[in-house]
Scaffold this motif. Structure first.
Motif, mmCIF file in Angstrom:
data_model
loop_
_atom_site.group_PDB
_atom_site.id
_atom_site.type_symbol
_atom_site.label_atom_id
_atom_site.label_comp_id
_atom_site.label_asym_id
_atom_site.label_seq_id
_atom_site.Cartn_x
_atom_site.Cartn_y
_atom_site.Cartn_z
ATOM 1 N N GLY A 146 0.933 -1.429 -0.134
ATOM 2 C CA GLY A 146 0.012 -0.018 0.140
ATOM 3 C C GLY A 146 0.875 1.251 0.011
ATOM 4 N N ARG A 147 2.061 1.395 0.799
ATOM 5 C CA ARG A 147 2.754 2.337 0.662
ATOM 6 C C ARG A 147 3.557 2.621 -0.474
ATOM 7 N N GLN A 148 3.762 1.529 -1.175
ATOM 8 C CA GLN A 148 4.658 1.590 -2.562
ATOM 9 C C GLN A 148 3.631 2.521 -3.481
ATOM 10 N N LEU A 149 2.434 2.057 -3.579
ATOM 11 C CA LEU A 149 1.438 2.729 -4.312
ATOM 12 C C LEU A 149 1.500 4.360 -4.481
ATOM 13 N N ALA A 150 1.716 4.532 -3.321
ATOM 14 C CA ALA A 150 1.681 6.399 -3.082
ATOM 15 C C ALA A 150 2.867 6.981 -3.436
ATOM 16 N N THR A 151 3.477 6.510 -4.302
ATOM 17 C CA THR A 151 4.960 7.145 -4.907
ATOM 18 C C THR A 151 4.690 8.072 -5.687
ATOM 19 N N GLY A 152 5.675 8.875 -5.990
ATOM 20 C CA GLY A 152 5.513 9.910 -7.301
ATOM 21 C C GLY A 152 5.200 11.276 -7.032
ATOM 22 N N HIS A 153 5.239 11.510 -5.724
ATOM 23 C CA HIS A 153 5.007 12.702 -5.178
ATOM 24 C C HIS A 153 6.180 13.481 -4.336
ATOM 25 N N THR A 154 7.215 13.556 -4.980
ATOM 26 C CA THR A 154 8.451 13.819 -4.464
ATOM 27 C C THR A 154 8.406 15.355 -4.126
ATOM 28 N N ALA A 155 8.022 16.229 -4.974
ATOM 29 C CA ALA A 155 8.163 17.925 -4.801
ATOM 30 C C ALA A 155 6.894 18.027 -3.457
ATOM 31 N N GLN A 156 5.982 17.363 -3.637
ATOM 32 C CA GLN A 156 5.087 17.681 -2.407
ATOM 33 C C GLN A 156 5.398 17.037 -1.197
ATOM 34 N N ALA A 157 6.260 15.886 -1.108
ATOM 35 C CA ALA A 157 6.694 15.526 0.169
ATOM 36 C C ALA A 157 7.731 16.414 0.635
ATOM 37 N N PHE A 158 8.394 17.024 -0.108
ATOM 38 C CA PHE A 158 9.443 18.010 0.387
ATOM 39 C C PHE A 158 8.969 19.227 1.084
ATOM 40 N N HIS A 159 7.708 19.606 0.053
ATOM 41 C CA HIS A 159 6.946 20.987 0.606
ATOM 42 C C HIS A 159 6.441 20.429 1.834
ATOM 43 N N ASN A 160 5.529 19.530 2.089
ATOM 44 C CA ASN A 160 5.069 19.063 3.440
ATOM 45 C C ASN A 160 6.066 18.901 4.416
ATOM 46 N N ALA A 161 7.115 18.608 4.194
ATOM 47 C CA ALA A 161 8.416 18.262 5.146
ATOM 48 C C ALA A 161 8.474 19.646 5.621
ATOM 49 N N ARG A 162 8.732 20.767 4.979
ATOM 50 C CA ARG A 162 8.989 21.897 5.455
ATOM 51 C C ARG A 162 7.646 22.466 6.271
ATOM 52 N N VAL A 190 -7.646 -3.750 15.540
ATOM 53 C CA VAL A 190 -7.405 -2.665 15.882
ATOM 54 C C VAL A 190 -6.237 -2.394 14.994
ATOM 55 N N LEU A 191 -5.232 -3.318 14.883
ATOM 56 C CA LEU A 191 -4.054 -2.852 14.141
ATOM 57 C C LEU A 191 -4.357 -2.937 12.509
ATOM 58 N N ALA A 192 -5.305 -3.832 12.212
ATOM 59 C CA ALA A 192 -5.689 -3.980 10.613
ATOM 60 C C ALA A 192 -6.505 -2.433 10.435
ATOM 61 N N VAL A 193 -7.147 -1.931 11.182
ATOM 62 C CA VAL A 193 -8.027 -0.877 11.002
ATOM 63 C C VAL A 193 -6.902 0.650 11.016
ATOM 64 N N VAL A 194 -6.056 0.452 11.962
ATOM 65 C CA VAL A 194 -5.002 1.687 12.123
ATOM 66 C C VAL A 194 -4.112 1.619 10.768
ATOM 67 N N THR A 195 -3.834 0.186 10.351
ATOM 68 C CA THR A 195 -2.811 0.186 9.484
ATOM 69 C C THR A 195 -3.848 0.487 7.973
ATOM 70 N N ALA A 196 -4.961 0.338 7.866
ATOM 71 C CA ALA A 196 -5.559 0.746 6.502
ATOM 72 C C ALA A 196 -5.778 2.104 6.547
ATOM 73 N N ALA A 197 -6.114 2.744 7.704
ATOM 74 C CA ALA A 197 -6.245 4.314 7.813
ATOM 75 C C ALA A 197 -4.851 4.920 7.516
ATOM 76 N N ALA A 198 -3.906 4.338 8.049
ATOM 77 C CA ALA A 198 -2.587 4.933 7.820
ATOM 78 C C ALA A 198 -2.038 4.863 6.191
ATOM 79 N N LEU A 199 -2.673 3.793 5.572
ATOM 80 C CA LEU A 199 -2.263 3.898 4.022
ATOM 81 C C LEU A 199 -2.688 5.011 3.457
ATOM 82 N N VAL A 200 -3.969 5.678 3.781
ATOM 83 C CA VAL A 200 -4.363 6.669 3.250
ATOM 84 C C VAL A 200 -3.971 8.067 2.867
ATOM 85 N N LEU A 201 -2.919 8.389 4.204
ATOM 86 C CA LEU A 201 -2.298 9.564 4.243
ATOM 87 C C LEU A 201 -1.226 9.774 3.125
#
Length: 266
Positions: A39-55, A119-130
């Motif tokens: 799930g985390r691998q699918l959310a790739t390709g947003h490098t510029a936005q990722a660094f903007h959000n980091a700042r 609980v772990l399944a719900v938290v993990t699924a929700a975390a994959l959205v961010l």
């Protein structure tokens, strides 16, 4: 003469009537870990936005006067041994500790196992959205923070260069499932055991928090968001209740799990 010990008597074994099928649970837990990775691998390709959000995150933490991540890292960098231990903890404890936690609950506290797995399944699924909505570069990648990528400098490292790392999405720093899972392990063991020392399990998420921040893999806010997600999941997925007759005994026979979100993660 019937030598079986009744539930609630001294020496009684933990109640196993609620233990689900081993094969089904193996597939469910394996699927949970697979979804976490893919799930985390699918959310790739947003490098510029990722660094903007980091700042944005970095400046927000300073605006609300959260402690500097640099203070934690400076403590680790007093010696090569300490920072190497922190890197090793980050690289090797996360998955095995969570898996060991689930196995122990399955064998000894099956009703608590079902609760914790949900609980772990719900938290993990929700975390994959961010990562899709808020990609975030970790502080170790951001210039101008004064932080060092300790894994690359001292080892061991679980990440390669982001451009060639096809096993993980390094721009999915928020929330920190390292911390969220560690906190759930502690909460689950505290809820499922009766030892006076059970509160020491909170050392696991505490050490995890210091490690993820000190190694510059996460911001404080990553852990705060993970805690909020876990809190919401725990608010609606209730742990099993101990019966009144056995609440004080070491075996702790459990009543059936709460029906809330009974179908979650199945």
């Amino acid at each position: 003469m019937n030598a079986r010990t009744e539930p609630g008597e001294a020496g009684a074994e933990p109640n196993t009537s609620a233990r689900p099928s081993l094969i089904r649970e193996f597939l469910l837990v394996a699927g949970l870990f697979l979804v976490y990775k893919l799930g985390r691998q699918l959310a790739t390709g947003h490098t510029a936005q990722a660094f903007h959000n980091a700042r944005r995150v970095w400046h927000l933490e300073r605006d609300v006067h959260l402690p500097h991540e640099n203070a934690v890292q400076s403590a680790l960098l007093h010696g090569d041994t300490l920072v190497h231990l922190a890197n090793t903890y980050y690289a090797t404890v996360h998955f095995p500790a969570t898996l060991a936690f689930l196995i122990w609950l399955y064998l000894r506290r099956p009703a608590h196992y079902v609760w914790a797995r949900r609980v772990l399944a719900v938290v993990t699924a929700a975390a994959l959205v961010l990562p899709f909505t808020f990609p975030l570069a970790p502080p170790r990648m951001v210039t101008g923070t004064g932080l060092v990528d300790t894994a690359r400098a001292y080892g061991p490292s679980v990440y390669g260069p982001p451009s060639s790392d096809h096993l993980s999405n390094q721009f999915a720093a928020m929330p920190s499932l390292h911390f969220g899972w560690a906190l759930m392990v502690a909460i689950g063991l505290i809820a499922a055991t009766r030892s006076r020392w059970r509160w020491l399990w909170l050392l696991h998420p505490l050490v995890t928090l210091l490690v993820i921040v000190g190694t510059a893999n996460h911001y404080w806010l990553d852990a705060i968001v993970a805690t909020a997600m876990l809190g919401l999941a725990l608010a609606v997925i209730h742990p099993p209740r101990r019966t009144a007759t056995t609440a004080g005994c070491g075996t702790g026979r459990l009543s059936a799990p709460e029906p809330v979100l009974a179908g979650a993660a199945r």
